[in-house]
Design an enzyme around this catalytic site. Structure first.
Site, short mmCIF file in Angstrom:
data_model
loop_
_atom_site.label_atom_id
_atom_site.label_comp_id
_atom_site.label_asym_id
_atom_site.label_seq_id
_atom_site.Cartn_x
_atom_site.Cartn_y
_atom_site.Cartn_z
N SER A 103 40.17 62.03 62.21
CA SER A 103 40.99 63.24 62.15
C SER A 103 40.46 64.28 63.13
O SER A 103 39.32 64.17 63.60
CB SER A 103 40.92 63.81 60.72
OG SER A 103 41.31 65.17 60.67
N TYR B 229 37.76 67.37 52.95
CA TYR B 229 38.41 66.48 53.92
C TYR B 229 37.59 66.42 55.22
O TYR B 229 37.35 65.33 55.76
CB TYR B 229 39.81 67.00 54.19
CG TYR B 229 40.67 66.17 55.07
CD1 TYR B 229 40.84 66.48 56.42
CD2 TYR B 229 41.35 65.06 54.58
CE1 TYR B 229 41.66 65.73 57.24
CE2 TYR B 229 42.19 64.30 55.40
CZ TYR B 229 42.33 64.64 56.72
OH TYR B 229 43.15 63.89 57.54
P1 NAP Z 1 50.26 60.18 53.68
O1 NAP Z 1 51.63 60.24 54.27
O2 NAP Z 1 49.86 61.12 52.61
O3 NAP Z 1 49.95 58.66 53.21
C1 NAP Z 1 48.71 58.40 52.63
C2 NAP Z 1 48.71 56.95 52.21
O4 NAP Z 1 47.46 56.66 51.57
C3 NAP Z 1 49.80 56.60 51.24
O5 NAP Z 1 50.35 55.34 51.57
C4 NAP Z 1 49.07 56.49 49.90
O6 NAP Z 1 49.70 55.54 49.10
C5 NAP Z 1 47.71 55.99 50.34
N1 NAP Z 1 46.65 56.29 49.38
C6 NAP Z 1 46.16 57.51 49.07
N2 NAP Z 1 45.18 57.39 48.15
C7 NAP Z 1 45.06 56.07 47.88
C8 NAP Z 1 44.21 55.31 47.01
N3 NAP Z 1 43.31 55.88 46.21
N4 NAP Z 1 44.36 53.97 46.98
C9 NAP Z 1 45.29 53.37 47.75
N5 NAP Z 1 46.12 54.03 48.62
C10 NAP Z 1 45.99 55.36 48.65
O7 NAP Z 1 49.21 60.40 54.84
P2 NAP Z 1 49.35 60.27 56.43
O8 NAP Z 1 49.65 61.59 57.02
O9 NAP Z 1 50.20 59.10 56.77
O10 NAP Z 1 47.83 59.96 56.79
C11 NAP Z 1 47.34 58.64 56.83
C12 NAP Z 1 45.89 58.75 57.25
O11 NAP Z 1 45.81 59.49 58.48
C13 NAP Z 1 45.02 59.51 56.26
O12 NAP Z 1 43.72 58.95 56.26
C14 NAP Z 1 44.95 60.92 56.86
O13 NAP Z 1 43.77 61.60 56.46
C15 NAP Z 1 44.92 60.60 58.31
N6 NAP Z 1 45.36 61.67 59.22
C16 NAP Z 1 46.58 62.26 59.05
C17 NAP Z 1 46.97 63.22 59.98
C18 NAP Z 1 48.28 63.94 59.88
O14 NAP Z 1 48.43 64.97 60.58
N7 NAP Z 1 49.22 63.48 59.09
C19 NAP Z 1 46.16 63.53 61.06
C20 NAP Z 1 44.91 62.91 61.16
C21 NAP Z 1 44.52 61.97 60.25
P3 NAP Z 1 50.26 55.91 47.63
O15 NAP Z 1 50.20 57.42 47.49
O16 NAP Z 1 51.62 55.37 47.56
O17 NAP Z 1 49.31 55.20 46.75
C1 GCO Z 2 45.24 70.20 57.65
C2 GCO Z 2 45.90 68.92 58.09
C3 GCO Z 2 44.97 68.13 58.96
C4 GCO Z 2 45.63 66.86 59.38
C5 GCO Z 2 44.77 66.03 60.26
C6 GCO Z 2 44.45 66.69 61.55
O1 GCO Z 2 45.46 70.61 56.51
O2 GCO Z 2 44.53 70.77 58.49
O3 GCO Z 2 46.33 68.16 56.97
O4 GCO Z 2 43.79 67.87 58.29
O5 GCO Z 2 45.96 66.10 58.28
O6 GCO Z 2 43.65 65.56 59.62
O7 GCO Z 2 43.86 65.72 62.41
#
Ligand code: NAP
Ligand code: GCO
Length: 266
Positions: free
Chosen positions: A146, A159
């Site tokens: 992230s 986080y």
């Molecule tokens: P999301 O839409 O909230 O999806 C999260 C996924 O993780 C869902 O499929 C959820 O499945 C699963 N999950 C959560 N807790 C779990 C557990 N205890 N056991 C099994 N599955 C679990 O998140 P996203 O934005 O796609 O992010 C995916 C990854 O990218 C995360 O690691 C997040 O930190 C990272 N990330 C996101 C962003 C962003 O801007 N969106 C940026 C950087 C990094 P269920 O809830 O259906 O179980």
């Molecule tokens: C926040 C966001 C970020 C993104 C991502 C950025 O609240 O700042 O959720 O943490 O999810 O991780 O790379």
């Protein structure tokens, strides 16, 4: 020199948390590159919806219900995938949550839950798949890091601690198991439009953009939020033999956020 190969034919990949969001896009891309895809989530409703969406996208994916904070469920998940599809060649630790609470107001339980899912679960998954990768003589582990692997901000202490730790876990797996031809790298998405960031993009009552939405646009040189599809090429690269000498690296897919001080005042 062998042709650079981005194909994944015959490979088994597990993408955790790939019912929707970033995980879904990465799983779809890996399948289109030839991989046999397994994914997990916690709820049957999310699973049922996801399987319909994968089918509509022409993807044959195997879904497994598993809560990754339960080591016994992780052990069963890996065993079930091995039975159904074969040894996991590529592990994408994508599942993750965030809690946005001022640190002094965050309970120990809330802090621990984020660490458990975002850092401990990737450790448990990696520990579960590495022995078979060693026996096979190859493997790829990709941890979804992230911006908060590098930067802090208000209300996301748990986080940031988890994702900072995940960056170092990535480097340590690369260090400890590189000799077995296992490459462990990170992907660091910037700000991506998914359910996880939906609260940061909600329109204000008067229809104006959320202040955080405007903030991210100003902090991103490309002046837009990322989409889950922006992660498709980078994950196929890190999952394929094209990256066989890339190890311990975090590939940031952030539109330039980490390179940029932010839009200067006019
Ligand atoms: P999301 O839409 O909230 O999806 C999260 C996924 O993780 C869902 O499929 C959820 O499945 C699963 N999950 C959560 N807790 C779990 C557990 N205890 N056991 C099994 N599955 C679990 O998140 P996203 O934005 O796609 O992010 C995916 C990854 O990218 C995360 O690691 C997040 O930190 C990272 N990330 C996101 C962003 C962003 O801007 N969106 C940026 C950087 C990094 P269920 O809830 O259906 O179980
Ligand atoms: C926040 C966001 C970020 C993104 C991502 C950025 O609240 O700042 O959720 O943490 O999810 O991780 O790379």
């Amino acid at each position: 020199m062998a042709e650079v190969n981005f194909r994944l034919d015959g490979k088994v990949v597990l993408v955790t948390g790939a019912a929707y969001g970033i995980g879904y896009a990465m799983a779809k891309a890996l399948a289109k590159a030839g991989a046999k895809v397994a994914f997990n989530c916690r709820s049957q409703q999310h699973m049922d919806e996801a399987l319909k969406n994968y089918e509509a996208d022409g993807i044959s994916a195997c879904g497994f219900i598993a809560d990754l904070t339960d080591e016994a469920q992780v052990t069963k998940l890996v065993a079930d995938i091995k039975t159904s599809l074969g040894i996991i060649d590529i592990l994408v630790n994508n599942a993750g949550i965030i809690k946005r609470i001022p640190m002094t107001e965050m309970s120990k339980a809330d802090f621990a839950q984020v660490i458990d899912i975002d850092l401990v679960a990737p450790f448990v998954l990696a520990k579960a798949v590495i022995p078979d990768m060693i026996a096979k003589g190859s493997g790829k582990i990709i941890n979804v890091c992230s911006m908060m692997s590098e930067l802090g901000r208000e209300t996301v202490s748990a986080y940031a601690a988890a994702k900072g730790g995940l960056k170092m876990l990535t480097r340590n797996i690369a260090s400890e198991y590189g000799a077995y031809n296992i490459q462990c790298n990170g992907i660091g998405p910037g700000y991506i439009a998914t359910p996880q960031t939906a609260p940061l993009r909600e329109k204000q009552a008067d229809g104006s953009p959320h202040p955080f939405d405007s903030f991210i646009i100003a902090k991103t040189p490309m002046a837009r939020w990322g989409t889950p599809e922006d992660l498709e090429g980078p994950v196929v690269f890190l999952a394929s033999s094209a990256s066989d000498f890339v190890n311990g690296h975090v590939l940031y897919v952030d539109g330039g956020i980490l390179a940029y001080i932010g839009k200067q005042p006019k």
